[in-house]
Design an enzyme around this catalytic site. Structure first.
Site, PDB file in Angstrom:
ATOM      1  N   ASP A  20      12.299   3.897  -2.796  1.00  0.00           N
ATOM      2  CA  ASP A  20      12.204   2.544  -2.246  1.00  0.00           C
ATOM      3  C   ASP A  20      11.113   1.718  -2.930  1.00  0.00           C
ATOM      4  OD1 ASP A  20      13.874   3.931  -0.544  1.00  0.00           O
ATOM      5  OD2 ASP A  20      13.177   2.898   1.245  1.00  0.00           O
ATOM      6  N   ARG A 102      -0.878   4.785  10.628  1.00  0.00           N
ATOM      7  CA  ARG A 102      -0.551   3.432  10.170  1.00  0.00           C
ATOM      8  C   ARG A 102      -1.732   2.460  10.214  1.00  0.00           C
ATOM      9  NH1 ARG A 102       2.495   6.211   7.605  1.00  0.00           N
ATOM     10  NH2 ARG A 102       4.747   6.141   7.922  1.00  0.00           N
ATOM     11  N   ASP A 131       7.674   1.377  11.987  1.00  0.00           N
ATOM     12  CA  ASP A 131       6.564   1.169  11.063  1.00  0.00           C
ATOM     13  C   ASP A 131       6.395  -0.283  10.631  1.00  0.00           C
ATOM     14  OD1 ASP A 131       5.456   3.664  11.081  1.00  0.00           O
ATOM     15  OD2 ASP A 131       6.491   4.365   9.282  1.00  0.00           O
ATOM     16  N   SER A 183      14.606  12.321   5.872  1.00  0.00           N
ATOM     17  CA  SER A 183      13.506  11.381   5.672  1.00  0.00           C
ATOM     18  C   SER A 183      12.261  12.019   6.277  1.00  0.00           C
ATOM     19  CB  SER A 183      13.818  10.055   6.375  1.00  0.00           C
ATOM     20  OG  SER A 183      12.702   9.191   6.315  1.00  0.00           O
TER      21      SER A 183
END
Length: 405
Positions: A20, A102, A131, A183
């Site tokens: 990505d 995060r 996210d 993932s």
């Protein structure tokens, strides 16, 4: 709709080196008038394999710089330890591994942006996940003046095949393939797994899902005991060895993973409104939680424990929902500290076939007294006193019943 092209000159991209973000670099340059791209990667303990060759890969994809920032110690000391001191567990099971990482990543990304004079931030989060909210919530709190670009909400590509074709057309090399079964997201605290067979909740996770822990049925037949010393709700020693927060977590990860400790399989409620299934491995963190809860059982009175549980429930949703840099977070952490100060002592945790059980615990602040709890004769508790206590405790029920006659 894309942001006005002329308004973006330099972008700091949260870069992993995966498919990505490898595609995002050339896409940004093409979409935003050949703007300068600065790649940023936060080392939060995801492992050397994920960081190897990252700098070279970023430059080869078109970035002008690549900043790899070591956040491992800060992550554990300033984000994980304060969170677990509150007792936060999302929906009764998830130990918030991805969620806790995060805010520190977003904060470091903002710091790099200011250092290099960027006017925009970019992430590779999809439009379906949590996210995007976590990152952009942090950006809004820390740097509202910076433009935020989210390619998955702008470009027309929808599959791995699209991304691979996009890179091939531009002669940008990638090690990614068209098939990606799972993932995954890893850091010092945990690794998460989604996708593949896990998308059907009727499927039991296969052995190929798990990468960090031994299957409990394959774990040693002999239990292992690990000693933890706790000061003010923080783990300070493992098996008598004084360790930094990060080093303590790494040691416990290694010990507990060998016994299959820390696996969960949860279908959780995402912030964006849908349910998703994830498998998480948090071996060292599971042991830490067992130790902290064991000391709490000794030192917190009933109403203090009830209040800590209220804090935990609110903190779990706050962290999961990406509200770290808020007054509410500061308030919850502040409320938990007086309670955490009491959480001092030593715990022995037994590891066996996927289980972590506190089997020994002691604390200088313990409220437990054998003299008070004994069924034998004692001179500290008069059992006759209980009659008056019960009568007053149930007085409202007694009056209500009398009124209905």
């Amino acid at each position: 709709m894309a942001i006005e092209k002329k308004s973006v000159k330099k972008v700091v991209l949260a870069y992993s080196g995966g498919l990505d973000t490898s595609a995002i670099i050339p896409w940004l340059k093409e979409t935003y008038n050949d703007c300068e791209i600065v790649a940023f990667c936060a080392d939060v303990g995801q492992g050397e394999a994920e960081l190897e060759g990252l700098h070279e890969k970023a430059l080869a994809s078109g970035a002008s710089e690549c900043h790899i920032v070591d956040l491992k110690e800060e992550f554990v000391a300033d984000y994980i330890y304060p969170t677990i001191a509150t007792g936060a567990i999302y929906e009764g099971t998830y130990l918030l591994g991805t969620s806790m990482a995060r805010p520190i990543i977003a904060k470091a990304q903002v710091e790099v942006a200011r250092k290099v004079g960027a006017d925009a931030l970019c992430h590779g989060c999809t439009g379906k996940g949590n996210d995007q909210v976590r990152f952009e919530g942090c950006f809004a709190a820390l740097a509202p003046e910076l433009t935020v670009i989210a390619p998955w909400r702008e470009w027309d590509m929808v599959s791995r095949e699209d991304l691979l074709e996009y890179l091939a057309e531009r002669n940008i090399k990638t090690t990614a393939s068209a098939t990606k079964i799972y993932s995954r997201d890893a850091n010092a605290w945990h690794i998460s797994h989604e996708g593949g067979e896990l998308e059907d909740p009727w499927n039991e996770p296969s052995k190929g899902v798990w990468t960090m822990t031994v299957a409990p049925e394959d774990a040693p037949d002999q239990a292992e005991y690990v000693s933890l010393e706790v000061e003010a709700g923080r783990i300070t020693k493992v098996n008598g060895e004084a360790l930094t927060p990060y080093a303590a977590l790494m040691k416990l990860n290694q010990i507990a993973a060998a016994h299959g400790v820390g696996r969960i399989d949860i279908t959780e409620n995402r912030l964006v409104g849908m349910k998703s299934r994830g498998c998480y491995e948090t071996p060292g963190g599971t042991v830490m939680f067992a130790a902290l809860r064991a000391i709490e059982e000794l030192v917190l009175d009933k109403t203090s424990r009830e209040w800590r549980e209220d804090i935990a429930a609110k903190m779990a949703h706050l962290v999961y929902d990406g509200r770290w840099f808020t007054p509410l977070c500061e308030s919850l952490l502040g409320a938990s500290e007086p309670l955490a100060k009491l959480v001092n002592g030593e715990v022995v945790v037994k590891l066996y076939k996927g289980q972590a059980q506190a089997v020994k615990k002691r604390s200088p602040n313990s409220l437990y007294s054998e003299a008070f709890a004994t069924f034998g004769e004692d001179d500290v508790y008069n059992q006759k006193d209980a009659e008056g206590f019960i009568r007053l405790y149930s007085l409202a029920s007694r009056i209500r019943a009398l009124n209905t006659k």
